[in-house]
Design an enzyme around this catalytic site. Structure first.
Site, mmCIF file in Angstrom:
data_model
loop_
_atom_site.group_PDB
_atom_site.id
_atom_site.type_symbol
_atom_site.label_atom_id
_atom_site.label_comp_id
_atom_site.label_asym_id
_atom_site.label_seq_id
_atom_site.Cartn_x
_atom_site.Cartn_y
_atom_site.Cartn_z
ATOM 1 N N ARG A 279 -12.413 2.314 23.373
ATOM 2 C CA ARG A 279 -12.177 3.718 22.465
ATOM 3 C C ARG A 279 -13.441 4.510 22.768
ATOM 4 O O ARG A 279 -14.457 4.337 22.364
ATOM 5 C CB ARG A 279 -11.974 3.481 21.163
ATOM 6 C CG ARG A 279 -10.688 2.558 20.904
ATOM 7 C CD ARG A 279 -10.454 2.355 19.564
ATOM 8 N NE ARG A 279 -9.387 1.580 19.211
ATOM 9 C CZ ARG A 279 -8.217 1.823 18.895
ATOM 10 N NH1 ARG A 279 -8.231 3.098 18.380
ATOM 11 N NH2 ARG A 279 -7.361 1.006 18.703
ATOM 12 N N SER B 122 9.244 -5.700 5.355
ATOM 13 C CA SER B 122 8.374 -4.595 5.680
ATOM 14 C C SER B 122 8.962 -4.017 6.911
ATOM 15 O O SER B 122 9.325 -4.941 7.901
ATOM 16 C CB SER B 122 7.034 -5.314 5.819
ATOM 17 O OG SER B 122 6.052 -4.756 6.698
ATOM 18 N N SER C 131 4.261 8.023 11.616
ATOM 19 C CA SER C 131 3.175 9.038 12.427
ATOM 20 C C SER C 131 3.090 8.535 14.032
ATOM 21 O O SER C 131 2.695 9.556 14.581
ATOM 22 C CB SER C 131 1.749 9.090 11.848
ATOM 23 O OG SER C 131 0.860 8.516 12.376
ATOM 24 N N THR D 42 -2.664 10.082 0.630
ATOM 25 C CA THR D 42 -4.171 10.129 0.726
ATOM 26 C C THR D 42 -4.407 11.381 0.759
ATOM 27 O O THR D 42 -3.559 12.588 0.506
ATOM 28 C CB THR D 42 -4.273 9.790 2.283
ATOM 29 O OG1 THR D 42 -5.560 10.082 2.503
ATOM 30 C CG2 THR D 42 -3.303 10.763 3.292
ATOM 31 N N LYS E 122 -5.544 13.515 4.742
ATOM 32 C CA LYS E 122 -4.738 14.296 6.072
ATOM 33 C C LYS E 122 -4.364 15.791 5.477
ATOM 34 O O LYS E 122 -5.319 16.393 5.800
ATOM 35 C CB LYS E 122 -3.660 13.261 6.380
ATOM 36 C CG LYS E 122 -4.308 12.088 7.159
ATOM 37 C CD LYS E 122 -3.465 10.723 7.240
ATOM 38 C CE LYS E 122 -3.930 9.738 7.889
ATOM 39 N NZ LYS E 122 -3.320 8.564 7.963
ATOM 40 N N THR F 245 -16.112 -1.388 -5.292
ATOM 41 C CA THR F 245 -16.474 -0.390 -4.484
ATOM 42 C C THR F 245 -17.120 0.944 -5.126
ATOM 43 O O THR F 245 -16.328 1.202 -6.245
ATOM 44 C CB THR F 245 -15.498 -0.068 -3.222
ATOM 45 O OG1 THR F 245 -16.378 0.719 -2.054
ATOM 46 C CG2 THR F 245 -14.180 0.791 -3.878
ATOM 47 N N THR F 246 -17.960 1.601 -5.035
ATOM 48 C CA THR F 246 -18.256 2.774 -5.475
ATOM 49 C C THR F 246 -17.332 3.813 -5.575
ATOM 50 O O THR F 246 -16.478 4.148 -4.364
ATOM 51 C CB THR F 246 -19.721 3.441 -4.742
ATOM 52 O OG1 THR F 246 -20.640 2.482 -4.802
ATOM 53 C CG2 THR F 246 -20.170 4.519 -5.404
HETATM 54 C C1 LIG Z 1 -3.975 7.089 7.837
HETATM 55 C C2 LIG Z 1 -3.078 6.305 7.158
HETATM 56 C C3 LIG Z 1 -3.436 5.390 6.224
HETATM 57 C C4 LIG Z 1 -4.643 5.361 5.580
HETATM 58 O O1 LIG Z 1 -5.032 6.537 5.047
HETATM 59 P P1 LIG Z 1 -6.807 7.115 4.833
HETATM 60 O O2 LIG Z 1 -6.893 7.893 3.755
HETATM 61 O O3 LIG Z 1 -6.895 7.542 6.254
HETATM 62 O O4 LIG Z 1 -7.150 5.771 4.765
HETATM 63 C C5 LIG Z 1 -2.342 4.651 5.424
HETATM 64 N N1 LIG Z 1 -0.970 4.809 6.018
HETATM 65 C C6 LIG Z 1 -0.454 5.342 7.118
HETATM 66 C C7 LIG Z 1 0.706 5.438 7.331
HETATM 67 C C8 LIG Z 1 -1.477 6.179 7.597
HETATM 68 O O5 LIG Z 1 -1.171 7.081 8.768
#
Ligand SMILES: *Cc1c(COP(=O)(O)O)cnc(C)c1O
Length: 407
Positions: free
Chosen positions: A22, A138, A190, A246, A249, A278-279
């Protein structure tokens, strides 16, 4: 004695030999120039490029309101949360954001994590552990963070072929009626650019009394009249037990969350290691996320602009006979099928065309399906699309790429 340095060096050489070491580019993303950015090369050379692989689909990370919210929250409440949520980390920004996300998804409660990854790990881990003798179904293409969560949960797991309703039905059917069942899926996948048959899956899960866990990470902000995701668009949000998303994104900030009924969210809050130890996220991040979510609940401008660019890109690919994966979503993958080849393509795009796309390799996708994952954003112009398609076409015709796919 064991030679650690040599061992790691051998492992890394193996990656390099397979063409999937990478290489990260150092990227400067000046506000106002999105989706153009500047790559800082190791020799000091600075190259202006068009980015075609960002998940900042709507350009929200450069939205003036979002930036201002982050700045003013930092000025008012500082740079850090001051602790884990258990020890002093629950700020007023956190309480407001969680209540906003519950409303956003039509749920009783929501819980914010430091990332979508840790949200999936925490939530699926707790479900697997707390439900007695549970079994989780799953989708084979589920994200690494879901897989990690299911592993932490430790319950029995059945993997069903991607989006295969019949296989899922057969699996559910074979289980005792009273056994707790979880169906774990994503809405937008994705790497394939496709969308799960959510209505059918929800209906099936209801029939067998299964809990539906839905990762909407690539869909929140993007689909549905308020950007609450594919479940909102399909009118099945109320039937999803746990929605995970999230802020990193389409919302352009960072952080993850789950939303569900009060009891399930409280159970996750009470038992998830990745939440407890975690903080907490800083107030500035939370304020920025809330501003972005609120903006995209009201505005369709960004979503519509992004859709137009995606449609134009797909139209150009169709016209030029490029072998893109014809999914329904906003993500457009182009399979190359070989790690060395995909790297040669992305290197050439960068060197000769000032186009930046990161190659997608194993283990993110199976070997032999290495690909470009093209993400149009609301800010790409038709000229940007034309430049990309022309460059790819030139590469495809001069280097005979993608023959495995066409044969
Ligand atoms: C990117 C991603 C996550 C993780 O989300 P982050 O906020 O980036 O940690 C979870 N599930 C899928 C399908 C993703 O593509």
């Amino acid at each position: 004695m064991f030679d650690f340095k040599t061992h790691f060096s051998t492992v890394l050489k193996g990656l390099e030999a397979e063409g999937r070491y990478r290489h990260f580019k150092t990227l400067e993303r000046p506000v106002g120039r999105f989706p153009q950015a500047t790559i800082h090369h190791k020799n000091g050379y600075k190259q202006n490029v068009t980015v075609w692989c960002s998940n900042d689909y709507l350009g929200m990370s450069h939205n003036p309101k979002v930036i201002a919210a982050m700045q003013s929250a930092a000025a008012a409440h500082g740079s850090g949360a001051g602790g884990t949520r258990n020890i002093a980390g629950t700020t007023s920004e956190m309480v407001e954001l969680e209540s906003l996300m519950a409303i956003h998804h039509g749920k009783e409660a929501a819980l914010v994590f430091t990332s979508g990854y840790t949200a999936n790990e925490g939530a699926l881990g707790v479900l697997g552990k707390l439900l007695p003798n549970a079994i989780v179904f799953s989708d084979t293409l589920n994200h690494a963070s879901m897989i990690s969560g299911m592993r932490i949960g430790g319950c029995e797991k059945r993997i069903f072929p991607h989006n295969d309703i019949d296989a899922l039905r057969a699996g559910l059917q074979a289980q005792p009626v009273n056994r707790p069942k979880i169906v774990a899926i994503e809405s937008v996948y994705s790497m394939e650019g496709d969308i799960s048959p959510l209505k059918d899956i929800v209906k099936l899960a209801k029939e067998y009394g299964a809990l539906v866990y839905l990762d909407e990470v690539h869909a929140v902000g993007m689909y549905g009249p308020h950007g609450a995701g594919v479940a909102e668009r399909e009118g099945v949000m109320a039937d999803i037990d746990v929605i995970e998303g999230t802020f990193g994104k389409a919302y352009g900030v960072v952080g993850g969350y789950v939303a569900g009924n009060r009891e399930v969210v409280d159970a996750i809050r009470s038992f998830a290691s990745s939440f407890i130890f975690t903080t907490a996220l800083p107030p500035a991040v939370l304020a920025a996320a809330a501003t972005s979510v609120t903006h995209l609940r009201e505005s369709n401008t960004e979503r519509e602009a992004q859709r137009r660019v995606v449609n134009y890109l797909k139209k150009r690919f169709a016209e030029t006979d490029m072998p893109y994966l014809k999914g329904e979503s906003h993500i457009v993958p182009l399979v190359v099928g070989d790690a060395h080849c995909v790297k040669a393509v992305t290197d050439t795009l960068l060197e000769h065309y000032n186009i930046y796309v990161q190659p997608i390799n194993y283990p993110t996708v199976p070997k032999g399906t290495e690909r470009l994952r093209l993400t149009a954003t609301a800010r790409h112009s038709e000229a940007d699309v034309d430049a990309l398609v022309d460059a790819l076409q030139e590469l495809w015709s001069t280097h005979a790429i993608g023959h495995q796919q066409r044969a």
